[in-house]
Design an enzyme around this catalytic site. Structure first.
Site, PDB file in Angstrom:
ATOM      1  N   HIS A 115      16.714  20.106  -6.071  1.00 21.86           N
ATOM      2  CA  HIS A 115      17.817  19.742  -5.165  1.00 21.86           C
ATOM      3  C   HIS A 115      18.220  18.293  -5.463  1.00 21.86           C
ATOM      4  O   HIS A 115      18.007  17.389  -4.653  1.00 21.86           O
ATOM      5  CB  HIS A 115      17.366  19.895  -3.715  1.00 21.86           C
ATOM      6  CG  HIS A 115      18.484  19.980  -2.724  1.00 21.86           C
ATOM      7  ND1 HIS A 115      19.814  19.819  -3.064  1.00 21.86           N
ATOM      8  CD2 HIS A 115      18.472  20.208  -1.375  1.00 21.86           C
ATOM      9  CE1 HIS A 115      20.558  19.949  -1.990  1.00 21.86           C
ATOM     10  NE2 HIS A 115      19.781  20.183  -0.948  1.00 21.86           N
TER      11      HIS A 115
ATOM     12  N   ARG B 107      25.129  26.747  -5.541  1.00 24.67           N
ATOM     13  CA  ARG B 107      23.984  26.789  -4.622  1.00 24.67           C
ATOM     14  C   ARG B 107      23.437  28.212  -4.697  1.00 24.67           C
ATOM     15  O   ARG B 107      24.077  29.161  -4.219  1.00 24.67           O
ATOM     16  CB  ARG B 107      24.445  26.442  -3.207  1.00 24.67           C
ATOM     17  CG  ARG B 107      23.338  26.276  -2.173  1.00 24.67           C
ATOM     18  CD  ARG B 107      23.982  25.853  -0.856  1.00 24.67           C
ATOM     19  NE  ARG B 107      23.030  25.683   0.226  1.00 24.67           N
ATOM     20  CZ  ARG B 107      22.436  24.539   0.561  1.00 24.67           C
ATOM     21  NH1 ARG B 107      22.720  23.457  -0.128  1.00 24.67           N
ATOM     22  NH2 ARG B 107      21.595  24.477   1.565  1.00 24.67           N
TER      23      ARG B 107
ATOM     24  N   CYS C  96      16.084  16.291   5.351  1.00 23.88           N
ATOM     25  CA  CYS C  96      17.349  16.716   4.749  1.00 23.88           C
ATOM     26  C   CYS C  96      18.188  17.584   5.664  1.00 23.88           C
ATOM     27  O   CYS C  96      19.372  17.790   5.397  1.00 23.88           O
ATOM     28  CB  CYS C  96      17.085  17.422   3.425  1.00 23.88           C
ATOM     29  SG  CYS C  96      16.276  19.027   3.591  1.00 23.88           S
TER      30      CYS C  96
ATOM     31  N   ASP D 216      10.466  18.469   5.365  1.00 23.75           N
ATOM     32  CA  ASP D 216      11.545  19.419   5.102  1.00 23.75           C
ATOM     33  C   ASP D 216      11.169  20.716   5.810  1.00 23.75           C
ATOM     34  O   ASP D 216      10.096  20.830   6.413  1.00 23.75           O
ATOM     35  CB  ASP D 216      11.686  19.620   3.583  1.00 23.75           C
ATOM     36  CG  ASP D 216      12.917  20.423   3.189  1.00 23.75           C
ATOM     37  OD1 ASP D 216      13.742  20.732   4.072  1.00 23.75           O
ATOM     38  OD2 ASP D 216      13.041  20.765   2.002  1.00 23.75           O
TER      39      ASP D 216
ATOM     40  N   ARG E 198      25.285  12.303   1.970  1.00 21.60           N
ATOM     41  CA  ARG E 198      25.487  13.438   1.064  1.00 21.60           C
ATOM     42  C   ARG E 198      26.899  13.408   0.488  1.00 21.60           C
ATOM     43  O   ARG E 198      27.123  13.777  -0.676  1.00 21.60           O
ATOM     44  CB  ARG E 198      25.263  14.763   1.800  1.00 21.60           C
ATOM     45  CG  ARG E 198      23.853  15.011   2.306  1.00 21.60           C
ATOM     46  CD  ARG E 198      22.819  15.037   1.189  1.00 21.60           C
ATOM     47  NE  ARG E 198      23.193  15.945   0.112  1.00 21.60           N
ATOM     48  CZ  ARG E 198      23.085  17.280   0.139  1.00 21.60           C
ATOM     49  NH1 ARG E 198      22.621  17.879   1.226  1.00 21.60           N
ATOM     50  NH2 ARG E 198      23.437  18.003  -0.887  1.00 21.60           N
TER      51      ARG E 198
ATOM     52  N   GLN F 288      20.390  15.898  -2.970  1.00 25.00           N
ATOM     53  CA  GLN F 288      19.725  15.439  -1.753  1.00 25.00           C
ATOM     54  C   GLN F 288      18.957  14.151  -1.996  1.00 25.00           C
ATOM     55  O   GLN F 288      18.988  13.219  -1.180  1.00 25.00           O
ATOM     56  CB  GLN F 288      18.770  16.515  -1.221  1.00 25.00           C
ATOM     57  CG  GLN F 288      18.018  16.098   0.031  1.00 25.00           C
ATOM     58  CD  GLN F 288      18.936  15.822   1.203  1.00 25.00           C
ATOM     59  OE1 GLN F 288      19.752  16.664   1.558  1.00 25.00           O
ATOM     60  NE2 GLN F 288      18.817  14.646   1.807  1.00 25.00           N
TER      61      GLN F 288
END
Length: 368
Positions: free
Chosen positions: A151, A124, A309, A267, A336, A154
Site C-alpha cells: 500500500h 485497488r 490509515c 491497522d 492522502r 498510504q
C-alpha cells in the site's frame, strides 16, 4: 514521450530509492501549499495575494486516469478524484460492477483497452498478482492503490504527516529537507529526526510498505504481531534485498514493541475478504488494542503520537487515543490527497517518478 519510453509503474515503495521517496514527500508538500489557496472560499483571499496565485502543475491537462477499484474505498478514491482535478485532468471510477474485468475479459485485455483511452491506471485490487498482470500488459503507467501485499500511497501520506509535525518530537532539530524556495509563500518541509516507530497488529499491506521504507530513511521499526500473522516471504525477501532488517525488531508482545516509541501505528485486524476469520483473529489479537495504559506500561516515549490509515474499529484503538491529542489520524487522512497528487503528477503526468531530484520550475508549469 509515451511512444518511445519504458512505461513506469509503482507497485510498492520498495521500487524506489530513498532519495526518490523523499522527493515524492517534498513534492507533495509543495503541491499542497500551492493548491490550498485555490480551494478557499471566494473573497477570503486579499486581491493582492490573489493576483500572485499560480496553478499547481497541470500535467494531467486533458488526461484521464482510470480508477480500477475492485475493493471499496473512501480516502483513496476521494484523494484520486480530487487531486486529478487540481492537476487539470479527471479521474474515471471503474468499480467491479462497471466493467468486464473478471467476468468476460482478462486482465491483459482490460489493461490494453483502458490504456488505449486513459493515460494512467490507479488500481485497488485483491491479490497482488492482479495488479502485476495489469502492469505487465498496460501501455500506460499503473500505480498500486492497494493490493494484498503493498500500500505505497498510504506510507507516503504517513511520512508527509510526520514531517509536517516534526516539531512534536523533542529530538527534532527543525532542519528543512526541502530546498530553499525563492517564493516566500511556500514553507520548506521540516526534516524528521530518527524515529522509533512501533506497529502493533496484523502484518498486512500497510506494514509491508513500512518495512521497506522507514529503515531506509533512518528510522527504526518495532513490530508486534502474533506468530501466525507475520509478513509473507515475498515481503521479507524485499526487506532483506534492501538491507532493512537491521533496523527492524519483531516480536509478539505489544508492550515490548512500543518500548521507546515516538510513533505508534496500527491497522485493521480484519481486512476485506477476511470476514470469515473474524472470531479467530479477534482471539489472536487480544491485548493488542492501543491504549494509554499499554503504551505507558510498555515504555513508549511521553510524547508519542498515533497513526491509523482508517477505517478504524474500537477494538484496534480506544477512543481516548484515537480522538485524543496524540492522534494524527485526520491530518494523515487529509494527506492522502496531496501524496496521491504528487504520484499522479510524476508518474502519470510526467513519467519521471524514478528521478532523484525534482525540477521546481518544470513541476510548477501550468502549461504542461
Amino acid at each position: 514521450m509515451a511512444a518511445t519510453s519504458v512505461v513506469p509503474h509503482l507497485m510498492t515503495l520498495a521500487d524506489l530509492t530513498a532519495p526518490q521517496i523523499k522527493r515524492l514527500v517534498v513534492h507533495s508538500h509543495h503541491l499542497k501549499q500551492r493548491s490550498l489557496p485555490w480551494l478557499q472560499p471566494k473573497g477570503s483571499i486579499p486581491s493582492k495575494q490573489l493576483s500572485r496565485l499560480t496553478l499547481p502543475s497541470q500535467s494531467l491537462f486533458n488526461k484521464t486516469i482510470a480508477l480500477l477499484f475492485s475493493k471499496r474505498s473512501t480516502r483513496t478514491r476521494l484523494a484520486a478524484e480530487t487531486s486529478s482535478v487540481l492537476l487539470g485532468g479527471r479521474a474515471l471510477f471503474l468499480g467491479r460492477e462497471d466493467i468486464q474485468l473478471g467476468v468476460n475479459e482478462s486482465p491483459r485485455d482490460t489493461a490494453r483497452v483502458i490504456g488505449g483511452m486513459c493515460q494512467g491506471i490507479f488500481a485497488r485490487v485483491g491479490e497482488h498478482e492482479e495488479i502485476e498482470e495489469l502492469a505487465k500488459y498496460s501501455p500506460v503507467p499503473v500505480c498500486n492503490a492497494l493490493s494484498s501485499l503493498w500500500h505505497p500511497t498510504q506510507i507516503l501520506a504517513d511520512l508527509l504527516t510526520l514531517h509536517e509535525h516534526a516539531h512534536l518530537f523533542p529530538q527534532s532539530a527543525q532542519v528543512n529537507v526541502s530546498p530553499p524556495d525563492k517564493d516566500r509563500r511556500f514553507q520548506p518541509l521540516p526534516e524528521l529526526p530518527s524515529l522509533t516507530v512501533a506497529y502493533v497488529g496484523d502484518s498486512a499491506n500497510v506494514l509491508h510498505d513500512m518495512l521497506v521504507t522507514y529503515p531506509r530513511l533512518g528510522h527504526h521499526l518495532r513490530v508486534a504481531s502474533p506468530e501466525k500473522y507475520r509478513a509473507p516471504q515475498a515481503v521479507w525477501d524485499r526487506v532483506k534485498e534492501l538491507n532493512c532488517e537491521e533496523r527492524i525488531w519483531w516480536g509478539a508482545d505489544p508492550k515490548e514493541a512500543v518500548k521507546g516509541a515516538d510513533v505508534v501505528v496500527t491497522d485493521t485486524w480484519i481486512s476485506m475478504g477476511q470476514e470469515a476469520e473474524k472470531e479467530e483473529r479477534l482471539r489472536a489479537f487480544h491485548g493488542y488494542q492501543i491504549t494509554e495504559a499499554l503504551c505507558r506500561e510498555g515504555g513508549a516515549k511521553p510524547d508519542w503520537k498515533f497513526l491509523h490509515c482508517l477505517p478504524r474499529k474500537p477494538h484496534e484503538v480506544d477512543d481516548e487515543v484515537f480522538y485524543g491529542p496524540r492522534s494524527l489520524v485526520f491530518p494523515e487522512a487529509d494527506n492522502r490527497k496531496w501524496t496521491i497528487m504528487a504520484v499522479f503528477d510524476l508518474l502519470f503526468g510526467k513519467w519521471d517518478i524514478t528521478a532523484d531530484k525534482i525540477s521546481r520550475k518544470r513541476s510548477d508549469s501550468s502549461e504542461e
